[in-house]
Design a protein around this motif. Structure first.
Motif, PDB file in Angstrom:
ATOM      1  N   PRO A 392       0.824  -1.220   0.000  1.00 28.20           N
ATOM      2  CA  PRO A 392       0.000   0.000   0.000  1.00 28.20           C
ATOM      3  C   PRO A 392       0.852   1.262   0.000  1.00 28.20           C
ATOM      4  O   PRO A 392       1.911   1.320   0.628  1.00 28.20           O
ATOM      5  CB  PRO A 392      -0.812  -0.132   1.292  1.00 28.20           C
ATOM      6  N   CYS A 393       0.393   2.262  -0.732  1.00 29.58           N
ATOM      7  CA  CYS A 393       1.103   3.545  -0.816  1.00 29.58           C
ATOM      8  C   CYS A 393       0.241   4.648  -0.218  1.00 29.58           C
ATOM      9  O   CYS A 393      -0.973   4.669  -0.427  1.00 29.58           O
ATOM     10  CB  CYS A 393       1.412   3.897  -2.268  1.00 29.58           C
ATOM     11  N   PRO A 394       0.837   5.589   0.514  1.00 29.01           N
ATOM     12  CA  PRO A 394       0.079   6.735   1.022  1.00 29.01           C
ATOM     13  C   PRO A 394      -0.103   7.780  -0.079  1.00 29.01           C
ATOM     14  O   PRO A 394       0.548   7.728  -1.124  1.00 29.01           O
ATOM     15  CB  PRO A 394       0.973   7.267   2.145  1.00 29.01           C
ATOM     16  N   ALA A 395      -0.983   8.736   0.174  1.00 27.74           N
ATOM     17  CA  ALA A 395      -1.244   9.791  -0.805  1.00 27.74           C
ATOM     18  C   ALA A 395      -0.113  10.818  -0.793  1.00 27.74           C
ATOM     19  O   ALA A 395       0.331  11.257   0.263  1.00 27.74           O
ATOM     20  CB  ALA A 395      -2.564  10.472  -0.499  1.00 27.74           C
ATOM     21  N   ARG A 396       0.352  11.197  -1.980  1.00 30.50           N
ATOM     22  CA  ARG A 396       1.337  12.262  -2.125  1.00 30.50           C
ATOM     23  C   ARG A 396       0.674  13.569  -2.547  1.00 30.50           C
ATOM     24  O   ARG A 396       1.222  14.647  -2.325  1.00 30.50           O
ATOM     25  CB  ARG A 396       2.396  11.867  -3.148  1.00 30.50           C
ATOM     26  N   VAL A 397      -0.467  13.462  -3.192  1.00 31.50           N
ATOM     27  CA  VAL A 397      -1.214  14.642  -3.631  1.00 31.50           C
ATOM     28  C   VAL A 397      -2.630  14.524  -3.086  1.00 31.50           C
ATOM     29  O   VAL A 397      -3.265  13.473  -3.225  1.00 31.50           O
ATOM     30  CB  VAL A 397      -1.255  14.745  -5.165  1.00 31.50           C
ATOM     31  N   THR A 398      -3.122  15.565  -2.484  1.00 32.25           N
ATOM     32  CA  THR A 398      -4.490  15.576  -1.960  1.00 32.25           C
ATOM     33  C   THR A 398      -5.227  16.794  -2.507  1.00 32.25           C
ATOM     34  O   THR A 398      -4.614  17.761  -2.957  1.00 32.25           O
ATOM     35  CB  THR A 398      -4.500  15.616  -0.423  1.00 32.25           C
ATOM     36  N   CYS A 399      -6.520  16.714  -2.454  1.00 25.07           N
ATOM     37  CA  CYS A 399      -7.376  17.833  -2.888  1.00 25.07           C
ATOM     38  C   CYS A 399      -8.303  18.157  -1.723  1.00 25.07           C
ATOM     39  O   CYS A 399      -9.296  17.460  -1.497  1.00 25.07           O
ATOM     40  CB  CYS A 399      -8.160  17.421  -4.136  1.00 25.07           C
ATOM     41  N   ASP A 400      -7.949  19.200  -0.954  1.00 28.47           N
ATOM     42  CA  ASP A 400      -8.727  19.519   0.238  1.00 28.47           C
ATOM     43  C   ASP A 400     -10.032  20.206  -0.133  1.00 28.47           C
ATOM     44  O   ASP A 400     -10.340  20.439  -1.310  1.00 28.47           O
ATOM     45  CB  ASP A 400      -7.912  20.375   1.204  1.00 28.47           C
ATOM     46  N   GLU A 401     -10.802  20.536   0.878  1.00 26.39           N
ATOM     47  CA  GLU A 401     -12.134  21.085   0.642  1.00 26.39           C
ATOM     48  C   GLU A 401     -12.085  22.408  -0.107  1.00 26.39           C
ATOM     49  O   GLU A 401     -12.884  22.655  -1.018  1.00 26.39           O
ATOM     50  CB  GLU A 401     -12.868  21.258   1.970  1.00 26.39           C
ATOM     51  N   SER A 402     -11.145  23.263   0.257  1.00 25.90           N
ATOM     52  CA  SER A 402     -11.071  24.564  -0.412  1.00 25.90           C
ATOM     53  C   SER A 402     -10.713  24.413  -1.884  1.00 25.90           C
ATOM     54  O   SER A 402     -11.274  25.104  -2.754  1.00 25.90           O
ATOM     55  CB  SER A 402     -10.036  25.460   0.288  1.00 25.90           C
ATOM     56  N   ALA A 403      -9.790  23.496  -2.180  1.00 32.93           N
ATOM     57  CA  ALA A 403      -9.427  23.248  -3.573  1.00 32.93           C
ATOM     58  C   ALA A 403     -10.601  22.646  -4.334  1.00 32.93           C
ATOM     59  O   ALA A 403     -10.866  23.009  -5.486  1.00 32.93           O
ATOM     60  CB  ALA A 403      -8.215  22.328  -3.638  1.00 32.93           C
ATOM     61  N   SER A 404     -11.314  21.725  -3.701  1.00 37.28           N
ATOM     62  CA  SER A 404     -12.476  21.101  -4.351  1.00 37.28           C
ATOM     63  C   SER A 404     -13.537  22.134  -4.680  1.00 37.28           C
ATOM     64  O   SER A 404     -14.132  22.120  -5.767  1.00 37.28           O
ATOM     65  CB  SER A 404     -13.061  20.019  -3.445  1.00 37.28           C
ATOM     66  N   LEU A 405     -13.776  23.059  -3.741  1.00 36.58           N
ATOM     67  CA  LEU A 405     -14.784  24.100  -3.976  1.00 36.58           C
ATOM     68  C   LEU A 405     -14.331  25.042  -5.092  1.00 36.58           C
ATOM     69  O   LEU A 405     -15.155  25.469  -5.925  1.00 36.58           O
ATOM     70  CB  LEU A 405     -15.030  24.876  -2.686  1.00 36.58           C
ATOM     71  N   ALA A 406     -13.047  25.372  -5.123  1.00 38.55           N
ATOM     72  CA  ALA A 406     -12.537  26.254  -6.172  1.00 38.55           C
ATOM     73  C   ALA A 406     -12.657  25.596  -7.540  1.00 38.55           C
ATOM     74  O   ALA A 406     -13.051  26.242  -8.527  1.00 38.55           O
ATOM     75  CB  ALA A 406     -11.082  26.615  -5.879  1.00 38.55           C
ATOM     76  N   ILE A 407     -12.315  24.319  -7.616  1.00 36.06           N
ATOM     77  CA  ILE A 407     -12.420  23.600  -8.894  1.00 36.06           C
ATOM     78  C   ILE A 407     -13.876  23.485  -9.314  1.00 36.06           C
ATOM     79  O   ILE A 407     -14.208  23.641 -10.497  1.00 36.06           O
ATOM     80  CB  ILE A 407     -11.761  22.212  -8.766  1.00 36.06           C
ATOM     81  N   ALA A 408     -14.765  23.229  -8.363  1.00 36.60           N
ATOM     82  CA  ALA A 408     -16.195  23.143  -8.683  1.00 36.60           C
ATOM     83  C   ALA A 408     -16.697  24.467  -9.248  1.00 36.60           C
ATOM     84  O   ALA A 408     -17.507  24.494 -10.188  1.00 36.60           O
ATOM     85  CB  ALA A 408     -16.983  22.756  -7.431  1.00 36.60           C
ATOM     86  N   ALA A 409     -16.216  25.587  -8.685  1.00 32.29           N
ATOM     87  CA  ALA A 409     -16.625  26.900  -9.190  1.00 32.29           C
ATOM     88  C   ALA A 409     -16.120  27.114 -10.619  1.00 32.29           C
ATOM     89  O   ALA A 409     -16.828  27.677 -11.464  1.00 32.29           O
ATOM     90  CB  ALA A 409     -16.099  28.000  -8.268  1.00 32.29           C
ATOM     91  N   GLU A 410     -14.898  26.663 -10.893  1.00 29.13           N
ATOM     92  CA  GLU A 410     -14.354  26.804 -12.248  1.00 29.13           C
ATOM     93  C   GLU A 410     -15.102  25.935 -13.250  1.00 29.13           C
ATOM     94  O   GLU A 410     -15.252  26.302 -14.421  1.00 29.13           O
ATOM     95  CB  GLU A 410     -12.869  26.424 -12.234  1.00 29.13           C
ATOM     96  N   LEU A 411     -15.585  24.783 -12.797  1.00 28.60           N
ATOM     97  CA  LEU A 411     -16.303  23.869 -13.685  1.00 28.60           C
ATOM     98  C   LEU A 411     -17.792  24.202 -13.790  1.00 28.60           C
ATOM     99  O   LEU A 411     -18.497  23.603 -14.611  1.00 28.60           O
ATOM    100  CB  LEU A 411     -16.147  22.424 -13.200  1.00 28.60           C
ATOM    101  N   ALA A 412     -18.273  25.136 -12.970  1.00 25.86           N
ATOM    102  CA  ALA A 412     -19.706  25.426 -12.922  1.00 25.86           C
ATOM    103  C   ALA A 412     -20.309  25.761 -14.286  1.00 25.86           C
ATOM    104  O   ALA A 412     -21.356  25.216 -14.655  1.00 25.86           O
ATOM    105  CB  ALA A 412     -19.980  26.546 -11.915  1.00 25.86           C
ATOM    106  N   PRO A 413     -19.699  26.664 -15.086  1.00 28.90           N
ATOM    107  CA  PRO A 413     -20.289  26.934 -16.403  1.00 28.90           C
ATOM    108  C   PRO A 413     -20.327  25.702 -17.297  1.00 28.90           C
ATOM    109  O   PRO A 413     -21.314  25.474 -18.015  1.00 28.90           O
ATOM    110  CB  PRO A 413     -19.363  28.017 -16.979  1.00 28.90           C
TER     111      PRO A 413
END
Length: 428
Positions: A392-413
């Motif tokens: 098993p490997c641990p995560a090296r890259v994560t997407c926290d809540e703030s990043a998820s919300l920012a990406i969702a806003a960019e994808l909204a249109p």
């Protein structure tokens, strides 16, 4: 448009072994003890000659490749004998296209005083134009995002790309499908990532990182079938086989005309068979390596979860079509505009309600089907085992809540545009 419930309604006895079976309303009832009804009413999908050939080749080498991969393999990209031969065959295919164009042009120019030579030359020239190598272009009917339009999404892509040992992409194309892929476009071979909202919207942030890691892993480890030389040759041969496969003849003259196509069609199909044989193994190997890259980036657990989500992704299209039909027929008083709002949230909720028992059924059904569903990818259950049985490997890259919300806003249109397209066009 309620969310399907996963509650157990009752327990029934298996007609084969008598074991009690939990019944989940809206899902297949099956027996975990004897696999009764685990894959109901499913036969091998219909396939043409080309796809049937690919499935046979995939099945022949798939198990052996899995054993090699679980035994350990050098993850670095390399050129083996098959890859070199594939490039040589692909170059020969492209050379043949040049010869066709040259021969056609010569017959038209040099034989102008006759009737038959220019006609034959025009046919050869038309065939060369039809099967010529083509560079992909960006679509103009779906949203295409640039770095300026989605900086946080591109930042996540860049971070994942760096973690798998490659670079990011120049554009992100958003489509309604339950899929994702990478490729190139234009003469300069710029990179493009295609995100299908039907898949993206049913994933958690960690699973989305795993998805990006897998797709970008194809750039890092290479995939012979998707290279510019071999990939275009495969498409050229597939088009040529299609062009040389006429409709059933009606009458003597048509039979005679069709008979003249048998030899060139057999030659094209033979070359396609050779190129498939040389590249299918490398293509499946690339999938395992991309999975491993995703595991090192997003964690092994996240990629295993992604594999399970892929098991139910086949039902996404049906769910979207149902939404479209209900909206367009206004069943329940739902208007198309109302159906567009919250479409992706409803899709995510429906997927989240799938019981664990259904995932287990789909895994077992996948083991039975093997390579019959997809010849270019290893079966999902083997990919899952390859990850689950490794360290098993641990995560090296994560997407926290703030990043998820920012990406969702960019994808909204794009989400709104694709939702509108789904509701208004999917029913057809």
């Amino acid at each position: 448009m309620g969310t399907p419930t996963a509650a157990v309604g009752q327990v029934e006895s298996c007609p084969e072994c008598g074991t009690g079976m939990a019944v989940h309303r809206g899902y297949v009832t099956w027996c975990a003890s004897c696999d009764w009804n685990v894959d109901p009413g499913t036969s091998e999908p219909a396939a043409g000659r080309v796809e049937a050939l690919r499935r046979r080749l995939a099945g022949r080498h798939g198990r052996r490749l899995f054993e090699e991969m679980t035994g350990g393999v050098d993850p670095r990209p390399h050129r083996d004998t098959s890859s070199v031969l594939a490039y040589l065959v692909a170059l020969a295919v492209h050379g043949s296209t040049v010869v066709l164009a040259a021969a056609g042009s010569t017959l038209i120019v040099a034989g102008w005083e006759t009737v038959s030579q220019p006609v034959l030359g025009a046919v050869l020239l038309l065939l060369a134009v039809t099967v010529r190598p083509r560079t992909a272009r960006l679509p103009d009917d779906v949203p295409v995002l640039s770095r300026d339009e989605a900086p946080r999404l591109f930042a996540l892509v860049d971070e994942v790309a760096a973690a798998v040992g490659t670079t990011g992409v120049h554009r992100v194309v958003v489509v309604p499908d339950a899929n994702a892929s990478v490729g190139t476009y234009g003469l300069r071979g710029r990179r493009v990532l295609r995100i299908g909202l039907g898949l993206w919207e049913i994933l958690t942030p960690a699973q989305r990182v795993a998805l990006l890691g897998h797709e970008l892993g194809h750039y890092a480890h290479g995939d012979t079938r998707h290279s510019r030389v071999v990939g275009t040759a495969l498409r050229t041969l597939a088009v040529l086989v299609h062009v040389l496969t006429p409709d059933p003849p009606d009458g003597l003259l048509e039979r005679v005309a069709v008979s003249t196509l048998l030899a060139p069609r057999a030659a094209a199909l033979g070359l396609l068979s050779v190129l498939d044989h040389l590249t299918l193994r490398a293509s499946q190997r690339a999938e395992y390596l991309a999975d491993a890259a995703a595991g090192r980036v997003a964690s092994t657990a996240a990629v295993v979860e992604l594999m399970d989500r892929l098991l139910v992704s086949d039902t996404v299209g049906d769910k979207l079509r149902r939404e479209s039909v209900l909206a367009q027929t206004r069943i329940g008083g739902i208007r198309p505009r109302d159906a567009e709002d919250g479409l992706w949230e409803r899709l995510a909720a429906q997927t989240g309600a799938v019981p664990a028992r259904e995932y287990e059924r789909l895994r077992r059904a996948g083991e039975r089907r093997g390579h019959s569903a997809d010849s270019t990818h290893p079966p999902t259950h083997l990919r899952r085992r390859h990850l689950a049985e490794g360290a098993p490997c641990p995560a090296r890259v994560t997407c926290d809540e703030s990043a998820s919300l920012a990406i969702a806003a960019e994808l909204a249109p794009a989400r709104a545009a694709i939702a509108r397209r789904v509701i208004r066009d999917y029913a057809g």
